[in-house]
Design a protein around this motif. Structure first.
Motif, short mmCIF file in Angstrom:
data_model
loop_
_atom_site.label_atom_id
_atom_site.label_comp_id
_atom_site.label_asym_id
_atom_site.label_seq_id
_atom_site.Cartn_x
_atom_site.Cartn_y
_atom_site.Cartn_z
N UNK A 16 3.21 -18.42 -3.92
CA UNK A 16 2.51 -19.42 -3.11
C UNK A 16 1.12 -19.68 -3.67
N UNK A 17 0.43 -18.60 -4.07
CA UNK A 17 -0.90 -18.78 -4.67
C UNK A 17 -0.82 -19.59 -5.96
N UNK A 18 0.19 -19.29 -6.78
CA UNK A 18 0.39 -20.03 -8.04
C UNK A 18 0.57 -21.52 -7.77
N UNK B 235 -0.50 -23.27 -5.19
CA UNK B 235 -1.77 -23.88 -4.79
C UNK B 235 -2.68 -24.07 -6.00
N UNK B 236 -2.63 -23.13 -6.92
CA UNK B 236 -3.44 -23.25 -8.13
C UNK B 236 -2.99 -24.45 -8.97
#
Lengths: 163, 97
Positions: free
Chosen positions: A34-36, A38-39
């Motif tokens: 999920x972080x990837x 958003x990045x």
């Protein structure tokens, strides 16, 4: 810049994280993915015109990333203790044990069918919207839904008989 | 409840971990730093400083090796010529005796 990135994260983090969690059945993997995503959004922010466009873009990105990740790692569904929600105390009428069984059965579906089922029942998208999001013919979407429901129903019944 | 309602309940969205936004914002700061022109220029300069002197030294080393090979070849030719001259001188000396 038409879209505020921090606001986009706040508005969509539950969507993206939950999709990855239901798909991978692994909390750490889901958070990282999920972080990837958003990045990835941050790097492509200039292309994003509205908050609705950001949501659409994130849904599409998380679907593709989850399918890729699952195929790449050949990640088998893992049930971590912290992936199992605490039984609710009456706020919801749903059965937490049935929910967990269903999530495990969804995790066993093939990648494309799993994606369609999560988009249909988590995101409440109709088959036309899913078809557009995944660039998949609508007949294929309906077929995935129909077959998945049949499979889930029959596996649930088998589990009931075995209990 | 029917299966579709059960699925909706099972797949209800879950909140992301509490520090999720902070982690994402931290990672975007790293991306931002690497996308700044000044950072890219500094990185390019550091790369040039790291790469150019060893490349120059390597070229010098290659030239030295080439020169050494040429010298060995020249000495070898000279040695052959000297031996040839020496043999001729010895032959002439023998004829006179």
């Amino acid at each position: 810049m038409a879209v505020d990135f921090a606001q986009a994260v706040a508005d969509n983090q539950s969507l993206v994280f939950s999709f990855a969690l239901r798909f991978l059945r692994n909390r750490e993997g889901a958070e990282e993915l999920a972080q990837d995503v958003f990045l990835q959004l941050f790097k492509n922010l200039r292309q994003i015109e509205t908050p609705a466009h950001a949501t659409w873009w994130l849904r599409r990105a998380i679907c593709h990333r989850c399918i890729d990740e699952s195929r790449k790692r050949k990640l088998r569904p893992e049930v971590h203790l912290d992936a199992v929600p605490e039984p609710s105390t009456g706020a919801s009428e749903s059965d937490p044990f049935l929910n967990e069984r269903l999530r495990a059965l969804i995790g066993d579906l093939p990648e494309n069918a799993r994606t369609v089922v999560i988009l249909r029942y988590q995101e409440d998208l109709d088959p036309t919207e899913i078809s557009k999001l995944l660039d998949m013919p609508i007949s294929t979407v309906k077929s995935h839904l129909h077959r998945s429901l049949t499979t889930l129903r029959s596996r649930l019944q088998k589990q009931e008989i075995c209990r | 409840m029917n299966l579709e309602d059960d699925l909706r309940a099972a797949l209800r969205r879950e909140p992301a971990p509490p520090d999720f936004t902070a982690k994402v914002m931290r990672r975007t700061r790293v991306v931002s730093i690497w996308h700044r022109p000044v950072t890219l220029a500094i990185a390019a300069a550091i790369a040039a400083v790291a790469i150019l002197p060893p490349a120059y030294e390597y070229r010098q080393h290659q030239r030295a090796l080439e020169a050494k090979d040429q010298l060995i070849a020249a000495l070898s030719i000279t040695q052959t010529q000297l031996q040839h001259t020496k043999q001729k001188l010895l032959q002439n000396t023998r004829h006179r005796q």
